[in-house]
Design a protein around this motif. Structure first.
Motif, mmCIF file in Angstrom:
data_model
loop_
_atom_site.group_PDB
_atom_site.id
_atom_site.type_symbol
_atom_site.label_atom_id
_atom_site.label_comp_id
_atom_site.label_asym_id
_atom_site.label_seq_id
_atom_site.Cartn_x
_atom_site.Cartn_y
_atom_site.Cartn_z
ATOM 1 N N THR A 224 0.825 -1.223 0.000
ATOM 2 C CA THR A 224 0.000 0.000 0.000
ATOM 3 C C THR A 224 0.853 1.265 0.000
ATOM 4 N N ASP A 225 2.011 1.227 0.660
ATOM 5 C CA ASP A 225 2.881 2.402 0.703
ATOM 6 C C ASP A 225 4.105 2.240 -0.189
ATOM 7 N N GLY A 226 4.099 1.197 -0.987
ATOM 8 C CA GLY A 226 5.209 0.951 -1.896
ATOM 9 C C GLY A 226 4.738 0.845 -3.333
ATOM 10 N N PRO A 227 5.054 -0.273 -4.004
ATOM 11 C CA PRO A 227 4.730 -0.398 -5.424
ATOM 12 C C PRO A 227 3.247 -0.323 -5.737
ATOM 13 N N GLY A 228 2.393 -0.624 -4.739
ATOM 14 C CA GLY A 228 0.960 -0.552 -5.003
ATOM 15 C C GLY A 228 0.490 0.832 -5.408
ATOM 16 N N LEU A 229 1.190 1.875 -4.979
ATOM 17 C CA LEU A 229 0.814 3.235 -5.359
ATOM 18 C C LEU A 229 1.096 3.510 -6.832
ATOM 19 N N ARG A 230 2.019 2.754 -7.405
ATOM 20 C CA ARG A 230 2.364 2.964 -8.821
ATOM 21 C C ARG A 230 1.505 2.132 -9.750
ATOM 22 N N TRP A 231 1.094 0.954 -9.303
ATOM 23 C CA TRP A 231 0.402 0.013 -10.173
ATOM 24 C C TRP A 231 -0.927 0.516 -10.724
ATOM 25 N N PRO A 232 -1.739 1.294 -9.992
ATOM 26 C CA PRO A 232 -2.984 1.761 -10.601
ATOM 27 C C PRO A 232 -2.762 2.698 -11.782
ATOM 28 N N ILE A 233 -1.550 3.252 -11.851
ATOM 29 C CA ILE A 233 -1.284 4.248 -12.887
ATOM 30 C C ILE A 233 -0.699 3.614 -14.144
ATOM 31 N N GLN A 234 0.311 2.763 -13.969
ATOM 32 C CA GLN A 234 1.006 2.227 -15.135
ATOM 33 C C GLN A 234 1.233 0.725 -15.108
ATOM 34 N N GLY A 235 0.873 0.041 -14.051
ATOM 35 C CA GLY A 235 1.028 -1.406 -14.009
ATOM 36 C C GLY A 235 2.460 -1.824 -13.746
ATOM 37 N N PRO A 236 2.680 -3.104 -13.433
ATOM 38 C CA PRO A 236 4.012 -3.542 -13.027
ATOM 39 C C PRO A 236 5.064 -3.497 -14.129
ATOM 40 N N LEU A 237 4.683 -3.805 -15.366
ATOM 41 C CA LEU A 237 5.701 -3.844 -16.423
ATOM 42 C C LEU A 237 6.133 -2.443 -16.849
ATOM 43 N N LEU A 238 5.185 -1.524 -17.005
ATOM 44 C CA LEU A 238 5.564 -0.156 -17.359
ATOM 45 C C LEU A 238 6.317 0.502 -16.207
ATOM 46 N N THR A 239 6.005 0.098 -14.983
ATOM 47 C CA THR A 239 6.756 0.588 -13.832
ATOM 48 C C THR A 239 8.223 0.180 -13.939
ATOM 49 N N PHE A 240 8.459 -1.086 -14.322
ATOM 50 C CA PHE A 240 9.840 -1.544 -14.505
ATOM 51 C C PHE A 240 10.484 -0.885 -15.728
ATOM 52 N N HIS A 241 9.678 -0.577 -16.726
ATOM 53 C CA HIS A 241 10.186 0.140 -17.899
ATOM 54 C C HIS A 241 10.796 1.472 -17.463
ATOM 55 N N LEU A 242 10.119 2.173 -16.564
ATOM 56 C CA LEU A 242 10.629 3.454 -16.082
ATOM 57 C C LEU A 242 11.844 3.274 -15.181
ATOM 58 N N ALA A 243 11.985 2.079 -14.581
ATOM 59 C CA ALA A 243 13.149 1.817 -13.734
ATOM 60 C C ALA A 243 14.439 1.807 -14.541
ATOM 61 N N GLY A 244 14.306 1.653 -15.852
ATOM 62 C CA GLY A 244 15.484 1.672 -16.721
ATOM 63 C C GLY A 244 15.895 3.056 -17.157
ATOM 64 N N GLY A 245 15.242 4.090 -16.603
ATOM 65 C CA GLY A 245 15.565 5.459 -16.993
ATOM 66 C C GLY A 245 15.297 5.698 -18.466
ATOM 67 N N GLN A 246 16.123 6.511 -19.108
ATOM 68 C CA GLN A 246 15.928 6.817 -20.519
ATOM 69 C C GLN A 246 16.108 5.577 -21.393
ATOM 70 N N GLY A 247 16.817 4.591 -20.877
ATOM 71 C CA GLY A 247 17.009 3.360 -21.641
ATOM 72 C C GLY A 247 15.830 2.412 -21.562
ATOM 73 N N GLY A 248 14.877 2.722 -20.709
ATOM 74 C CA GLY A 248 13.646 1.955 -20.627
ATOM 75 C C GLY A 248 13.849 0.502 -20.212
ATOM 76 N N MET A 249 12.925 -0.332 -20.650
ATOM 77 C CA MET A 249 12.932 -1.746 -20.260
ATOM 78 C C MET A 249 14.207 -2.458 -20.710
ATOM 79 N N ALA A 250 14.732 -2.080 -21.877
ATOM 80 C CA ALA A 250 15.954 -2.737 -22.369
ATOM 81 C C ALA A 250 17.101 -2.550 -21.380
ATOM 82 N N HIS A 251 17.305 -1.325 -20.925
ATOM 83 C CA HIS A 251 18.365 -1.066 -19.962
ATOM 84 C C HIS A 251 18.058 -1.752 -18.632
#
Length: 314
Positions: A224-251
């Motif tokens: 509730t105070d962690g990844p759950g706040l991000r999931w309603p907006i972009q879901g788990p995979l797009l969240t990880f996509h942003l974790a790659g910075g400008q390089g996205g999911m590939a990076h």
């Protein structure tokens, strides 16, 4: 199929089974302005159904009712044949028992006009396994909702081996017309999509409780105070996509890929011992504190509404 009304011409819906899911469907359909016929053989079912609908109505009113929404449009019919005789669509929400669902779907199929779509709220059974006794299996489809169906938008739609493509398309179009967010699955997968993802999280949570690695409250707070706040907006995979910075999911994959071999999860379900069961049950009771089930439901509903409003989905 000849004689089938269009998805946007449905006026009467039959809800077969009125437990938490079936009653939630009934509340949702009433709020959207449909006539609802409900059937459930359990003693006291009508009273429980009307109680849940009344409890859900403030939240549905807050979200916005259809102009024709009226709880008086609910009819409880004790005879299954009459409940299915003059309807445009059927949503079955019986308990998760394969033998029961096979029998019930066959009974519904036998007393319902052959052009009417029959949808099941099953949480995991493939329609191919449930439609085996139906004389008209081509019109049976899974319409898997999420609790509470009157608030959570998603419905996963998938047919069985004997389901026609027209039925899957019609059901998907109807649920969209009724205001749902729809995933039309390409093929059957036990548990569908969302439940398989939920199950992985659930099993890992049980492992941590069982091993004394985390409490129930800590696990819930971590979401509730962690990844759950991000999931309603972009879901788990797009969240990880942003974790790659400008390089996205590939990076992200190049950088964090090796961690996939790290022992961060245990997907095999632990043995549900009496001790584990008690630990989870007691942990939930401790976290709930003095709040009743009704109070927790109201708290959850208000929170979901707030999230939906914040995301512009209302």
């Amino acid at each position: 199929m000849t004689g089938r009304v269009g998805p946007d011409q449905v006026r009467t819906i039959t809800c077969v089974g009125t437990g938490v899911i079936g009653a939630g469907w009934g509340a949702y359909f009433l709020a959207r302005g449909f006539d609802v016929i409900a059937w459930d053989p359990a003693p006291g079912a009508e009273g429980r159904l009307r109680h849940l609908i009344d409890a859900a109505w403030p939240a549905l009113t807050d979200l916005g009712l259809a102009d024709s929404a009226d709880r008086a449009r609910l009819t409880f019919e004790p005879d299954l044949a009459r409940a299915c005789s003059e309807t445009d669509f059927i949503q079955e929400s019986a308990p998760e028992d394969l033998e029961l669902k096979q029998d019930l779907l066959a009974r519904i199929d036998a007393v319902t006009a052959p052009e009417v779509v029959i949808s099941s709220s099953t949480s995991g059974y493939p329609m191919s396994d449930m439609q085996t006794r139906c004389a008209h299996p081509e019109r049976t489809v899974v319409g898997h909702p999420f609790n509470p169906p009157y608030l959570i938008p998603l419905v996963e739609v998938v047919g069985g081996k004997l389901t026609s493509e027209d039925t899957v398309t019609w059901a998907s179009d109807f649920f969209r017309y009724a205001g749902k967010s729809v995933i039309t699955m390409q093929s059957e997968v036990p548990g569908f999509i969302a439940n398989r993802l939920q199950e992985a999280l659930w099993r890992e949570a049980l492992h941590m409780v069982n091993a004394g690695e985390a409490t129930v409250e800590q696990i819930d707070l971590s979401i509730t105070d962690g990844p759950g706040l991000r999931w309603p907006i972009q879901g788990p995979l797009l969240t990880f996509h942003l974790a790659g910075g400008q390089g996205g999911m590939a990076h992200m994959l190049d950088h964090f890929g090796p961690s996939l071999k790290s022992p961060w999860t245990r997907l095999e379900a632990p043995e549900l011992t009496a001790e584990l069961r008690d630990a989870v049950v007691d942990g939930c009771a401790e976290e709930a504190g003095d709040r009743s089930i009704d109070e927790l439901v109201a708290e959850r509903d208000a929170g979901v509404i707030a999230i939906l409003r914040a995301l512009g989905r209302v």
